[in-house]
Design an enzyme around this catalytic site. Structure first.
Site, PDB file in Angstrom:
ATOM      1  N   GLU A   1      -6.223 -10.775  -0.482  1.00  0.00           N
ATOM      2  CA  GLU A   1      -7.111 -10.111   0.488  1.00  0.00           C
ATOM      3  C   GLU A   1      -8.550  -9.991  -0.021  1.00  0.00           C
ATOM      4  OE1 GLU A   1      -5.360  -6.746   2.488  1.00  0.00           O
ATOM      5  OE2 GLU A   1      -3.329  -7.331   1.884  1.00  0.00           O
TER       6      GLU A   1
ATOM      7  N   GLU B   1       0.808  -1.230   0.000  1.00  0.00           N
ATOM      8  CA  GLU B   1       0.000   0.000   0.000  1.00  0.00           C
ATOM      9  C   GLU B   1       0.843   1.285   0.000  1.00  0.00           C
ATOM     10  OE1 GLU B   1      -2.792  -0.382   3.220  1.00  0.00           O
ATOM     11  OE2 GLU B   1      -3.566  -2.292   2.475  1.00  0.00           O
TER      12      GLU B   1
END
Length: 375
Positions: free
Chosen positions: A268, A163
């Protein structure tokens, strides 16, 4: 005619053999997700410390039965595994790796560099100010060498950086970026490769359908490859909602990331069944609790469940369509009760985003795949 002891023994052994064979055939024939998608990609799941330890025994059994890849949900994050500068906590991570090995799974470590859940000491000096660049490089190298080195040859792939890019394509203003600039990402990949030259290395991010983020990730990956740095796959976090992402946009990103020569991984994966409050997956983005924003505390209405399953089915069909470049699909939790989306982005919210419900029963959209595997 009276049977002899010998003939009775032979008959008994025959019955036992037939019974054993029957039980064995039943176990072998029982459908699983890893078998259903064995010709497409690995089926992965994030497991938590309770499942690995057996505290959640049903979750542990379900993970072992249905999945052939696991990723550490929290136990390898910096704040957990490296809480103080000269202190590591290995117990939970060791148990996670052992569980994967015992079940013949492809084991993935998550994650080496992330702005969130970073140990509080990692980026600052004794006065609480940002450390200088050389200090952070040394800390980064020591952390990666120690963690990756401990599991060298056992953990097969690592989410090296997590991220780092925001929606408009700029770099996230994290401590890593403030101190080292864009170079913190290539450095992390270099250190990880040096620590275990055989491990696969991944960049992982959410909202990967967004054009700005997509374009920067493609450029970043191509630049690293041109510099001779190893990066094996791009992880597209599958945090989704009923109204996002656009399937067409998501497909465009699959194709764009594959064009770099990297494998694509759906990581995820979960899909909120509730009204969208945010498209972010940044755990720090929270809102005040409101009862109206938790519409289904006691279970999903049948119509909502049907719509959720239909959308999940379309996403799975997309993954299968691109299974020539997608090497893994990983659910971010075993069952609905495990999901990080419960109590996020507001406390008290009840979610239904995973492949198995709170009773550990598989969701309807997967039944056709399991039935096909059983034929």
């Amino acid at each position: 005619m009276k049977k002899t002891v010998s003939s009775m023994l032979v008959a008994g052994m025959a019955i036992l053999a037939m019974s054993t064979t029957s039980c064995s055939q039943k176990v072998e024939a029982e459908p699983t997700l890893k078998e259903a998608f064995k010709d497409n990609f690995l089926m992965g799941v994030a497991v938590n410390a309770d499942q690995v330890a057996g505290t959640d025994s049903l979750g542990k059994a379900l993970a072992a039965k249905h999945f052939n890849s696991i990723v550490a949900e929290n136990v390898m994050k910096c704040e957990k595994i490296h809480p103080q500068e000269n202190e590591y906590f290995w117990d939970d991570a060791d148990a996670f790796v052992k569980f994967g090995e015992e079940n013949g799974m492809f084991i993935i470590g998550h994650c080496l560099v992330w702005h969130s859940q970073c140990a509080p000491w990692f980026l600052v000096d004794e006065n609480g100010n940002d450390v200088d660049a050389e200090t952070l490089k040394q800390r980064l190298r020591d952390h990666i060498y120690t963690v990756v080195g401990r599991y060298r040859g056992r953990v097969k792939g690592w989410d090296v950086v997590n991220e780092a890019i925001v929606e408009d394509g700029s770099y996230r203003d994290s401590g890593f970026y403030r101190i080292l600039g864009e170079e913190f990402i290539p450095l992390a990949f270099r250190y990880a490769h040096e620590a275990d030259p055989d491990a696969e290395l991944y960049y992982n991010d959410y909202g990967m359908n967004v054009p700005g983020r997509r374009e920067t990730v493609v450029k970043m990956v191509n630049d690293m490859k041109q510099r001779g740095l190893r990066i094996d796959a791009i992880g597209m976090q599958g945090h989704m909602g009923m109204d996002y992402p656009s399937i067409d946009e998501f497909e465009q990103s699959i194709e764009a990331f594959a064009s770099t020569g990297c494998k694509v991984m759906i990581t995820e994966w979960d899909m909120s069944a509730l009204p969208t409050l945010t498209r972010s997956a940044n755990v720090g983005d929270t809102i005040a609790s409101q009862q109206s924003l938790n519409p289904y505390p006691d279970g999903l209405p049948e119509e909502v469940s049907r719509e959720w399953n239909e959308r999940m089915d379309k996403m799975m069909a997309l993954f299968v369509k691109h299974s020539d470049v997608i090497s893994r699909v990983t659910a971010w939790g075993v069952s609905d009760g495990d999901s990080w989306k419960n109590d996020w982005p507001m406390a008290g919210r009840t979610e239904y985003p995973l492949l198995f419900d709170r009773n550990y029963e598989v969701k309807p959209f997967l039944i056709k795949y399991l039935e096909s595997d059983n034929k």
